[in-house]
Enzyme design. Sequence first.
Site, PDB file in Angstrom:
ATOM      1  N   HIS A  66       0.769  -1.263  -0.129  1.00 41.60           N
ATOM      2  CA  HIS A  66       0.093   0.095   0.087  1.00 41.60           C
ATOM      3  C   HIS A  66       0.810   1.146   0.023  1.00 41.60           C
ATOM      4  CE1 HIS A  66      -3.601   2.309   1.604  1.00 41.60           C
ATOM      5  NE2 HIS A  66      -2.508   3.259   1.818  1.00 41.60           N
ATOM      6  N   GLU A  67       1.899   1.218   0.815  1.00 41.97           N
ATOM      7  CA  GLU A  67       2.599   2.391   0.877  1.00 41.97           C
ATOM      8  C   GLU A  67       3.761   2.461  -0.265  1.00 41.97           C
ATOM      9  OE1 GLU A  67       2.189   4.781   3.109  1.00 41.97           O
ATOM     10  OE2 GLU A  67       0.614   3.527   4.368  1.00 41.97           O
ATOM     11  N   HIS A  70       1.798   4.463  -2.825  1.00 42.18           N
ATOM     12  CA  HIS A  70       1.877   5.831  -2.941  1.00 42.18           C
ATOM     13  C   HIS A  70       3.307   6.369  -3.303  1.00 42.18           C
ATOM     14  CE1 HIS A  70      -1.705   6.635  -0.410  1.00 42.18           C
ATOM     15  NE2 HIS A  70      -1.145   5.880   0.534  1.00 42.18           N
TER      16      HIS A  70
HETATM   17 ZN   LIG Z   1      -2.340   5.257   2.432  1.00 37.70          ZN
END
Ligand SMILES: [Zn+2]
Length: 373
Positions: A66-67, A70
């Site tokens: 998830h990170e 980003h």
């Molecule tokens: Zn996030």
Amino acid sequence: MNGVLIGRVRGIEIRVSWSVAIIGWLIAWSLASEVLPQMAEGRSDRAYWIAGIVATVGFFAALVAHELGHSLVAQSQGVGVKSITLWMLGGVARLERPAADPSAAMRIAVAGPAVSIVCGLVGLALAIPGGGLSGAVLMWFGSINLLLAGFNLLPAFPLDGGRVYQAWLWRGGLSQDDATAKAARLGGGVGQAMVWVGIVEIFFSGLLAGVWLMAIGWFVREASAAEAQGVRRESMLRSFTALDVMTPDPESVPGSRSIEWFVDDLVSSGRHAAYPVVDGTGRVIGLVEIKSVRSSPRATWSTTSVQAVMTPLEDVPVVAPNATVDQLARAMEERSATRALVMDGDVVVGIVSPSDVVRLTIAVQLAQGTEPV
Ligand SMILES: [Zn+2]
């Protein structure tokens, strides 16, 4: 919250905080003792524990993914990423600066939840034909990732949904600062609501879930407040120059005088706590503060020169009169200094002390009608 370095992806440090061990143990334990036995009956404790640990590791891997979502999108938008840290309440990607435009900000914010949704759907799709204990692990993995995506999309700055909201306001015509301030206000409200829901949850569905939600709500509320305050401070700092904050025309001290004279004549008369130091020709060579004298034993004061204890000019933050206050603050931070000299060419035109900065901060906050903090 720096954590242990476990690897690097495209130059981004991946770190894990020690608190993850506690939360990981809690998750594995609740999976092995409760969740998995309910989903797939009749296995050994050992099998449940192995499955629980595999699911927990998968969960943390999905948090990192998830990170990374980003971070990799941030890199593609020209924004550098320092590190990704996993900690008790999830993952944090540290970007070097905010995105330059609202579309980039939007893409960066959306990328993380998009990765979680993909992990979630893949988990559920693989779980359906699987069945059994491995099916249960995939089912849990899929659901937790979808839950994570949903939670992160709450409009609570600094959660991803709050960042999407900020980018949306920014694209709609608000300035970046105003958009951040507005998103942060909503984030503060949502964070506070989570705290209340967490309290209610303690009574109805158990201590752990409630306390966790309260902790996240509290974190969101505090982070929103810090973000809003940071924006106010930065926009304020950009609108003032060194000339506005400095104490003008400070008296200079000849470097050849003794520190006894400096203390008795200047400091004891209570005028200032710091002075520019000049050489025989009147050229500025450094800055002397009361604290510079402290390292010298009293008995040596009459024989030690001011020049011997001063901070030499190359170690003093120096800015031009038209430098903005955030440039001034950066110059002071770089040298861990509490005072700076304002120089127009070779001439000292002012000195900036901590009280000058405090005075400016309070003046601006009063002018803005906000409470001084
Ligand atoms: Zn996030």
